[in-house]
Design a protein around this motif. Structure first.
Motif, PDB file in Angstrom:
ATOM      1  N   TRP A  29       2.355  -2.892 -51.111  1.00  0.00           N
ATOM      2  CA  TRP A  29       1.340  -2.531 -50.482  1.00  0.00           C
ATOM      3  C   TRP A  29       1.640  -0.385 -51.201  1.00  0.00           C
ATOM      4  CZ3 TRP A  29      -2.672  -5.837 -50.587  1.00  0.00           C
ATOM      5  CH2 TRP A  29      -2.659  -7.253 -49.945  1.00  0.00           C
ATOM      6  N   LEU A  31      -0.995   2.416 -50.652  1.00  0.00           N
ATOM      7  CA  LEU A  31      -2.509   3.046 -49.863  1.00  0.00           C
ATOM      8  C   LEU A  31      -3.036   4.164 -51.070  1.00  0.00           C
ATOM      9  CD1 LEU A  31      -4.233   2.277 -47.386  1.00  0.00           C
ATOM     10  CD2 LEU A  31      -2.801   4.299 -46.970  1.00  0.00           C
ATOM     11  N   LEU A  96     -10.859   4.561 -48.640  1.00  0.00           N
ATOM     12  CA  LEU A  96      -8.920   3.707 -48.454  1.00  0.00           C
ATOM     13  C   LEU A  96      -8.311   2.604 -49.369  1.00  0.00           C
ATOM     14  CD1 LEU A  96      -7.162   5.531 -45.257  1.00  0.00           C
ATOM     15  CD2 LEU A  96      -7.656   6.479 -48.104  1.00  0.00           C
ATOM     16  N   LEU A  98      -5.873  -1.536 -50.181  1.00  0.00           N
ATOM     17  CA  LEU A  98      -4.651  -1.533 -50.672  1.00  0.00           C
ATOM     18  C   LEU A  98      -4.652  -1.820 -51.691  1.00  0.00           C
ATOM     19  CD1 LEU A  98      -3.512  -2.048 -47.287  1.00  0.00           C
ATOM     20  CD2 LEU A  98      -2.150  -0.561 -47.703  1.00  0.00           C
ATOM     21  N   VAL A 109      -9.391  -0.624 -46.298  1.00  0.00           N
ATOM     22  CA  VAL A 109      -8.963  -0.309 -45.488  1.00  0.00           C
ATOM     23  C   VAL A 109     -10.341  -0.807 -44.470  1.00  0.00           C
ATOM     24  CG1 VAL A 109      -7.851   0.940 -43.815  1.00  0.00           C
ATOM     25  CG2 VAL A 109      -6.778   0.344 -46.295  1.00  0.00           C
ATOM     26  N   LEU A 115      -5.345  -1.317 -39.877  1.00  0.00           N
ATOM     27  CA  LEU A 115      -4.795  -0.594 -41.038  1.00  0.00           C
ATOM     28  C   LEU A 115      -4.211   0.440 -39.545  1.00  0.00           C
ATOM     29  CD1 LEU A 115      -1.397  -0.070 -42.591  1.00  0.00           C
ATOM     30  CD2 LEU A 115      -3.510   0.946 -43.608  1.00  0.00           C
TER      31      LEU A 115
END
Length: 126
Positions: A29, A31, A96, A98, A109, A115
């Motif tokens: 992933w 981020l 955020l 992913l 997120v 996370l």
């Protein structure tokens, strides 16, 4: 000049993850905070209900690291969830996302996933 490719360590982790998980493919992933790379996660195992991942900070890590440190240091009873909310809400408000390495999956997120990053280790639940 090294005879090893630049990402040789990641390749070793990927192969070990395949062996450990019985051939189940682990995801990688990115981020992101907007278009800025915060870091990369490479899943290597499962600890139900979470995926365990190695975390490599990116250029955008500075500035969000304190939020994740606060989330990682939260421990002990929180019966009504107020301490957790006080730490998670500012983190959620960062916006955020992913993005899977094949760009087929995009997760927001704390909307589509949870996370937790503690140093170079991450726990992802989606």
């Amino acid at each position: 000049m090294s005879p090893w490719p630049d990402d040789w360590l990641l390749q070793v982790f990927d192969r070990l993850a395949l062996i450990r998980t019985g051939g189940m493919s682990m995801r990688q992933w990115r981020l992101l905070r907007g278009d800025v790379l915060v870091g990369e996660l490479h899943e290597y195992d499962i600890d139900q209900p979470s995926f365990l991942a190695r975390f490599w900070p990116g250029p955008g890590w500075e500035g969000v690291d304190g939020f994740f440190e606060a989330w990682a240091s939260l421990s002990g009873p929180d019966p009504d969830g107020t301490r957790t909310l006080a730490v998670v809400k500012p983190l959620r408000d960062l916006g955020l996302t992913l993005v899977s390495d094949d760009e087929r999956i995009v997760l927001e997120v704390f909307k589509n996933c949870s996370l937790r990053i503690d140093g170079l280790e991450a726990r992802l639940r989606y």
